[in-house]
Design an enzyme around this catalytic site. Structure first.
Site, PDB file in Angstrom:
ATOM      1  N   HIS A  99       0.856  -1.159  -0.208  1.00 50.08           N
ATOM      2  CA  HIS A  99      -0.166  -0.212  -0.108  1.00 50.08           C
ATOM      3  C   HIS A  99       0.974   1.378  -0.040  1.00 50.08           C
ATOM      4  O   HIS A  99       2.054   1.292   0.059  1.00 50.08           O
ATOM      5  CB  HIS A  99      -0.765   0.470   0.955  1.00 50.08           C
ATOM      6  CG  HIS A  99      -1.800  -0.310   1.328  1.00 50.08           C
ATOM      7  ND1 HIS A  99      -1.044  -2.035   2.045  1.00 50.08           N
ATOM      8  CD2 HIS A  99      -3.058  -1.074   1.225  1.00 50.08           C
ATOM      9  CE1 HIS A  99      -2.150  -2.797   2.288  1.00 50.08           C
ATOM     10  NE2 HIS A  99      -3.257  -2.351   2.114  1.00 50.08           N
ATOM     11  N   ASP A 102       2.607   1.650   3.105  1.00 50.06           N
ATOM     12  CA  ASP A 102       3.459   0.634   3.949  1.00 50.06           C
ATOM     13  C   ASP A 102       4.671   1.573   3.710  1.00 50.06           C
ATOM     14  O   ASP A 102       5.408   0.925   4.248  1.00 50.06           O
ATOM     15  CB  ASP A 102       3.201  -0.322   3.582  1.00 50.06           C
ATOM     16  CG  ASP A 102       1.785  -1.116   3.817  1.00 50.06           C
ATOM     17  OD1 ASP A 102       0.968  -0.770   4.792  1.00 50.06           O
ATOM     18  OD2 ASP A 102       1.616  -1.629   2.204  1.00 50.06           O
TER      19      ASP A 102
HETATM   20  C1  3MF Z   1      -7.767  -6.442   5.152  1.00 51.73           C
HETATM   21  C2  3MF Z   1      -6.913  -7.179   4.599  1.00 51.73           C
HETATM   22  C3  3MF Z   1      -6.084  -6.050   3.483  1.00 51.73           C
HETATM   23  C4  3MF Z   1      -5.524  -5.802   1.899  1.00 51.73           C
HETATM   24  C5  3MF Z   1      -4.894  -4.997   1.911  1.00 51.73           C
HETATM   25  C6  3MF Z   1      -5.052  -5.471  -0.279  1.00 51.73           C
HETATM   26  C7  3MF Z   1      -4.325  -4.497   4.877  1.00 51.73           C
HETATM   27  O1  3MF Z   1      -8.176  -7.500   5.845  1.00 51.73           O
HETATM   28  O2  3MF Z   1      -7.051  -8.064   4.336  1.00 51.73           O
HETATM   29  O3  3MF Z   1      -4.364  -5.088   4.091  1.00 51.73           O
HETATM   30  O4  3MF Z   1      -5.294  -7.395   1.443  1.00 51.73           O
HETATM   31  O5  3MF Z   1      -5.656  -4.185   1.240  1.00 51.73           O
HETATM   32  O6  3MF Z   1      -6.089  -5.028  -0.601  1.00 51.73           O
END
Ligand code: 3MF
Ligand code: MG
Length: 434
Positions: A99, A102
């Site tokens: 992301h 991150d």
């Molecule tokens: C939350 C998730 C997310 C998604 C991510 C990408 C933070 O339960 O699974 O992880 O995988 O946002 O789509």
């Protein structure tokens, strides 16, 4: 070189390694399975957020991990990138995912966040070129900052919609620039807490409009990767609009996007929706929207999203069986959307978690491929539905009217005889492989 993983050797395929050696015992990237190298089938990816950004908190306590790169400066973001690529080199997995939030520190303005992001994207790009690790997908974090507390695309405030659109545009640009193979949208706060303050129909329309713009933009810049929606029924919001694969499909149909957008299916999200992982995979394949997977495991008792590393070979085998039946991955892959337990403090815990998960997946995958090659389940299934391949059932399934079918039944000669579903026999069959 940082010294974070000091003293840890790269993980290699060594099926005969001693019990104290961290090795792949089932994952040989070069082994040919079902006509392809295992690495090219499984397409493993490390998730940046859990491994490098998550501090180890839970609702009752904060940070447990003390990482030298925690903090909000660009120097620390570069250090985090160095450590990430060192871990990729130790594991040898081909892909990673991020992301925006991150990888870069949040700035004081949109422009500053964008500058930080682009600088780190350049730095990541250099590392990718040097090392050969590739980007499976990029995504925008539209759920952590407080501005997103009432949603991103579905926010009642149009300025949050606009901020989210600008963020997604930059994240698609960066994904494209790094040669990413997919762009993912998970609707973390695209849902609601209470109908008392929510215009559900309007929010759904906003989400549809947003996704249409994303698809339009992808084409306008020549991004050839897939756009993927990641369904999840709840958490963080009480009711999420992308509940499960079937719900996402009806949403895509409604906005004319069913040929443009696929799904990234996560094991833990399937469980939260009251489904099995393989149910969600089979549904996506049946609807023609299967894209990629987030591989993890949920605790079956806790009722929330525990994002644990996979360790159940029979479950993983049934999931990969559906992936293989769907034709395997094209742009998609196996992303470990999984985090350590908060007591797993050591650098080696990160390596062991991923290496073990890759091995569990490899073992399950090989079982799935063997099962598909043996053909026992497919033969049993074909036999169970064989009546539909003959007349008159072929006509019933296509052109016959209710009245014509009724006339045939009333004529006599149609006398249904119940047959065993043979479930236990098929379960015994699966046990031979896993
Ligand atoms: C939350 C998730 C997310 C998604 C991510 C990408 C933070 O339960 O699974 O992880 O995988 O946002 O789509
Ligand atoms: Mg996920």
């Amino acid at each position: 070189m940082t010294n974070f993983f000091k003293g840890i050797d790269p993980v290699r395929f060594a099926p005969d390694a001693g019990p104290d050696t961290l090795a792949y015992r089932h994952y040989d990237p070069d082994e040919m399975v079902a006509g392809k190298r295992m690495e090219d089938h499984l397409r493993f990816a490390v998730a940046w957020w859990h491994s490098f950004a998550w501090p180890g908190g839970d609702p009752f306590g904060g940070q447990t991990f003390e990482r030298p790169w925690f903090g909000d400066t660009m120097d620390l973001a570069r250090l985090k990138t160095d450590v990430a690529f060192e871990m990729f080199a130790l594991l040898g997995q081909p892909y990673f995912c991020w992301h925006d939030a991150d990888i870069r520190p949040e700035g004081d303005s949109f422009a500053e966040s964008k500058r930080n992001f682009e600088e780190i994207i350049d730095y990541i790009g250099e590392k990718m070129d040097a090392q050969g690790t590739k980007l499976l997908w990029g995504t925008a974090n539209l759920f952590s900052h407080r501005r997103f507390m009432a949603g991103a695309a579905t926010n009642p405030d149009p300025e949050v919609f606009a901020w989210s659109a600008a963020t997604v545009k930059n994240c698609i640009d960066a994904t494209h620039r790094l040669g990413g193979e997919n762009y993912v949208l998970w609707g973390g706060r695209e849902g609601y807490e209470t109908l008392l303050n929510t215009d559900l129909a309007r929010e759904r329309a906003q989400a549809g409009r947003f996704l249409q713009m994303v698809v339009e933009y992808k084409h306008s810049i020549g991004f050839k990767g897939a756009v993927l929606i990641e369904p999840k029924p709840q958490e963080p919001t009480k009711h999420q609009y992308d509940y499960d694969v079937a719900t996402v499909y009806s949403f895509l149909k409604d906005f004319g996007l069913e040929d443009e957008v696929q799904v990234n299916i996560e094991q833990g999200h399937a469980i939260l929706a009251g489904h099995s992982f393989e149910h969600e995979l089979a549904t996506a394949a049946a609807l023609g929207i299967f894209g990629s997977i987030d591989m993890n495991r949920n605790d079956y008792q806790s009722g929330w999203d525990t994002d644990q590393f996979p360790n159940n070979v029979p479950e993983v085998a049934l999931a990969y069986y559906e992936v293989l039946k769907a034709g395997g991955f094209s742009t998609g892959g196996t992303n470990f959307d999984a985090k350590l337990r908060r007591q797993s403090l050591d650098p080696n815990d990160l390596i062991a978690a991923h290496a073990g998960a890759m091995d569990v997946c490899a073992r399950g995958f090989k079982a799935a491929a063997a099962m598909l090659e043996d053909g026992g389940l497919e033969a049993a299934r074909a036999d169970r539905y064989a009546g539909w391949d003959r007349e008159p059932a072929k006509t019933w399934a296509t052109t016959a009217t209710l009245g014509e079918i009724a006339a045939e039944v009333e004529k006599g000669g149609i006398d249904p005889q119940p047959r065993s579903g043979r479930q236990e026999i098929l379960e015994n069959y699966v046990s031979r492989f896993v």
